[in-house]
Design a protein around this motif. Structure first.
Motif, PDB file in Angstrom:
ATOM      1  N   ASP A   1      26.844  34.111 -21.436  1.00 47.86           N
ATOM      2  CA  ASP A   1      26.621  32.695 -21.162  1.00 47.86           C
ATOM      3  C   ASP A   1      26.134  32.594 -19.723  1.00 47.86           C
ATOM      4  O   ASP A   1      26.102  33.596 -18.998  1.00 47.86           O
ATOM      5  CB  ASP A   1      27.932  31.907 -21.332  1.00 47.86           C
ATOM      6  N   PHE A   2      25.783  31.386 -19.308  1.00 52.29           N
ATOM      7  CA  PHE A   2      25.438  31.188 -17.908  1.00 52.29           C
ATOM      8  C   PHE A   2      25.885  29.809 -17.464  1.00 52.29           C
ATOM      9  O   PHE A   2      26.040  28.904 -18.271  1.00 52.29           O
ATOM     10  CB  PHE A   2      23.932  31.380 -17.670  1.00 52.29           C
ATOM     11  N   ILE A   3      26.126  29.697 -16.165  1.00 49.86           N
ATOM     12  CA  ILE A   3      26.574  28.443 -15.562  1.00 49.86           C
ATOM     13  C   ILE A   3      25.590  28.153 -14.434  1.00 49.86           C
ATOM     14  O   ILE A   3      25.225  29.056 -13.687  1.00 49.86           O
ATOM     15  CB  ILE A   3      27.988  28.590 -14.956  1.00 49.86           C
ATOM     16  N   VAL A   4      25.183  26.902 -14.325  1.00 54.05           N
ATOM     17  CA  VAL A   4      24.243  26.529 -13.273  1.00 54.05           C
ATOM     18  C   VAL A   4      24.999  25.946 -12.080  1.00 54.05           C
ATOM     19  O   VAL A   4      25.949  25.192 -12.236  1.00 54.05           O
ATOM     20  CB  VAL A   4      23.214  25.506 -13.818  1.00 54.05           C
ATOM     21  N   LYS A   5      24.570  26.354 -10.875  1.00 56.26           N
ATOM     22  CA  LYS A   5      25.136  25.805  -9.643  1.00 56.26           C
ATOM     23  C   LYS A   5      24.403  24.521  -9.302  1.00 56.26           C
ATOM     24  O   LYS A   5      23.222  24.424  -9.595  1.00 56.26           O
ATOM     25  CB  LYS A   5      24.943  26.792  -8.492  1.00 56.26           C
ATOM     26  N   PRO A   6      25.009  23.565  -8.634  1.00 57.17           N
ATOM     27  CA  PRO A   6      26.434  23.536  -8.268  1.00 57.17           C
ATOM     28  C   PRO A   6      27.316  23.419  -9.506  1.00 57.17           C
ATOM     29  O   PRO A   6      26.914  22.793 -10.478  1.00 57.17           O
ATOM     30  CB  PRO A   6      26.545  22.282  -7.390  1.00 57.17           C
ATOM     31  N   PHE A   7      28.467  24.089  -9.470  1.00 56.22           N
ATOM     32  CA  PHE A   7      29.314  24.174 -10.644  1.00 56.22           C
ATOM     33  C   PHE A   7      29.939  22.849 -11.043  1.00 56.22           C
ATOM     34  O   PHE A   7      30.419  22.108 -10.203  1.00 56.22           O
ATOM     35  CB  PHE A   7      30.453  25.177 -10.414  1.00 56.22           C
ATOM     36  N   ASP A   8      29.941  22.609 -12.328  1.00 51.38           N
ATOM     37  CA  ASP A   8      30.707  21.516 -12.907  1.00 51.38           C
ATOM     38  C   ASP A   8      31.948  22.200 -13.491  1.00 51.38           C
ATOM     39  O   ASP A   8      31.826  23.072 -14.351  1.00 51.38           O
ATOM     40  CB  ASP A   8      29.888  20.832 -14.018  1.00 51.38           C
ATOM     41  N   ASP A   9      33.122  21.836 -12.991  1.00 50.91           N
ATOM     42  CA  ASP A   9      34.362  22.509 -13.411  1.00 50.91           C
ATOM     43  C   ASP A   9      34.516  22.574 -14.930  1.00 50.91           C
ATOM     44  O   ASP A   9      34.923  23.599 -15.471  1.00 50.91           O
ATOM     45  CB  ASP A   9      35.588  21.830 -12.800  1.00 50.91           C
ATOM     46  N   ASN A  10      34.191  21.467 -15.611  1.00 47.81           N
ATOM     47  CA  ASN A  10      34.344  21.458 -17.068  1.00 47.81           C
ATOM     48  C   ASN A  10      33.402  22.434 -17.744  1.00 47.81           C
ATOM     49  O   ASN A  10      33.763  23.100 -18.716  1.00 47.81           O
ATOM     50  CB  ASN A  10      34.142  20.046 -17.631  1.00 47.81           C
TER      51      ASN A  10
END
Length: 119
Positions: free
Chosen positions: A99-108
């Motif tokens: 998976d991947f998460i985009v910055k700036p991070f959204d905690d949820n």
């Protein structure tokens, strides 16, 4: 509860991820600030999950991901990227990132990704 390795060259980002993981009752087993450290810490700590930045000095997250997957094909890695890095994200997914998460991070979004990959 999972053991998680956090890899990001920015201390602030590592701290942010660490706080989210603690909320979810996961244990941070190591923190690395570049891809070389990530590979070494992966070998020594055998984490259940790696949260790894794509853009880092010395060795990129993509290069580290490739090495970790060669060592352990079942490694669970979630990549973290800044906006505008779609091509790198695609490459990471092709190499086996879960998976991947985009910055700036959204905690949820971070929590969702962690739960989906570990679930």
């Amino acid at each position: 509860m999972a053991n998680v390795l956090i890899v990001d060259d920015a201390k602030f980002m590592r701290l942010t991820l660490s706080n989210v993981l603690k909320e979810l009752n996961h244990t941070v087993v190591g923190e690395a600030e570049n891809g070389n450290q990530a590979v070494e810490l992966y070998k020594s700590s055998k984490p259940d999950l790696v949260l790894m930045d794509i853009t880092m000095p010395e060795k990129t997250g993509i290069e580290a991901l490739r090495e970790i997957k060669q060592m352990d094909s079942s490694a669970k890695v979630v990549m973290c990227s800044a906006m505008g890095q779609q091509q790198l994200v695609v490459e990471a997914i092709e190499l086996g990132a879960k998976d991947f998460i985009v910055k700036p991070f959204d905690d949820n979004r971070v929590k969702e990704a962690i739960e989906r990959v570990l679930g």
